[in-house]
Design a protein around this motif. Structure first.
Motif, short mmCIF file in Angstrom:
data_model
loop_
_atom_site.label_atom_id
_atom_site.label_comp_id
_atom_site.label_asym_id
_atom_site.label_seq_id
_atom_site.Cartn_x
_atom_site.Cartn_y
_atom_site.Cartn_z
N SER A 196 62.01 19.14 33.19
CA SER A 196 61.76 17.83 33.80
C SER A 196 61.11 16.89 32.79
N THR A 197 61.56 15.64 32.81
CA THR A 197 61.09 14.65 31.84
C THR A 197 59.58 14.47 31.93
N CYS B 172 63.27 8.53 33.43
CA CYS B 172 64.13 9.47 34.15
C CYS B 172 65.48 8.85 34.46
N GLU C 160 65.66 17.12 30.09
CA GLU C 160 66.53 17.54 31.21
C GLU C 160 67.77 18.31 30.71
N GLY D 169 67.50 11.75 30.98
CA GLY D 169 66.05 11.72 30.85
C GLY D 169 65.67 11.66 29.39
#
Length: 175
Positions: A15-16, A44, A88, A94
Motif C-alpha cells: 500500500s502506498t 494513490c 502497489e 500508486g
DNA sequence: ACCCCGATCGTA
DNA sequence: ACGATCGGGGTT
C-alpha cells in the motif's frame, strides 16, 4: 558503509501509505551519494483526487500503473521536477513523492521535491528507471529507527483533508 | 494544434 | 502570502 540492505520489489509492492511511511528515515542512494529520506507524500489511485492517476492512465502517469520500485519523474510548473517511487502491485496505481532528503555527503538539507531533483539533476530522462537491482539508484534500510509526523499534503487543491504527508521528526529512542 | 494550469520556490 | 515561470499533458 558496509552491509547495505537494499529494499526489494516486495517492499514497494504494498500500500502506498505504508511505503510512504516506511521510507522515512531510509537511505536513498543516487550516484554514490547517500541521503536520508526526510519527507514523503503518498499519491494513490481512484480514491485520491490529488493523484495523477485519479482520472485513469495517460502517457505521463503510466508508470504509476506499472510494477512497483520504478521511478516516476515528471515536470511541474514548467521548471521543476518531482521524483516518485512507484508503489502497489502491477495494475494498481500508486507512487510516493520524495519531498525531502538530507544529503550525508555534503550535509545539505534538500527540503522540497524541486530542490531534490535540481540538486541531482534528475529530469524526465530519469522516469521509469528500475530502482531494484540498480547499482546507482536505489533505496536501502537504515539501522536507526525514526519518528515521523503526519500532515496534509502540500500544494494540492483537493484531498487536503488527508494526512498523507510524512515528515521525519526525530530519532526514536534506542533501547 | 494549442490552451491552461500545476504534487514549487523564493522573496515579502 | 503571493507572484514568477513555462513546458507539456490533455483535450480540441
Amino acid at each position: 558503509m558496509s552491509d547495505i540492505k537494499k529494499f526489494n520489489r516486495d517492499f514497494f509492492s504494498r500500500s502506498t501509505l505504508l511505503v510512504a511511511k516506511e521510507l522515512i528515515g531510509q537511505y536513498l542512494h543516487y550516484n554514490n551519494s547517500i541521503n536520508i529520506i526526510t519527507e514523503t507524500e503518498a499519491y494513490c489511485g481512484v480514491d485520491d483526487p490529488a493523484s495523477h492517476a485519479y482520472r485513469g492512465i495517460t502517457s505521463r502517469n503510466r508508470v504509476m500503473f506499472g510494477e512497483a520500485g520504478y521511478s516516476y519523474v515528471y515536470l511541474i510548473y514548467g521548471m521543476y521536477h518531482c521524483l516518485n517511487i512507484v508503489s502497489e502491485i502491477e495494475g494498481s496505481p500508486g507512487a510516493v513523492l520524495i519531498r525531502g532528503l538530507y544529503n550525508l555527503n555534503d550535509k545539505i538539507n534538500l527540503n522540497g521535491p524541486g530542490k531534490v531533483c535540481r540538486h541531482f539533476n534528475i529530469t524526465r530522462q530519469h522516469n521509469n528507471l528500475d530502482l531494484i537491482n540498480n547499482p546507482d539508484f536505489f533505496v536501502s534500510e537504515s539501522t536507526r529507527s525514526y519518528c515521523f509526523e503526519e500532515t496534509p499534503r502540500i500544494g494540492i487543491k483537493v484531498g487536503k483533508e488527508l494526512n498523507w504527508r510524512f515528515v521525519l521528526k526525530s530519532l526514536k529512542q534506542n533501547l
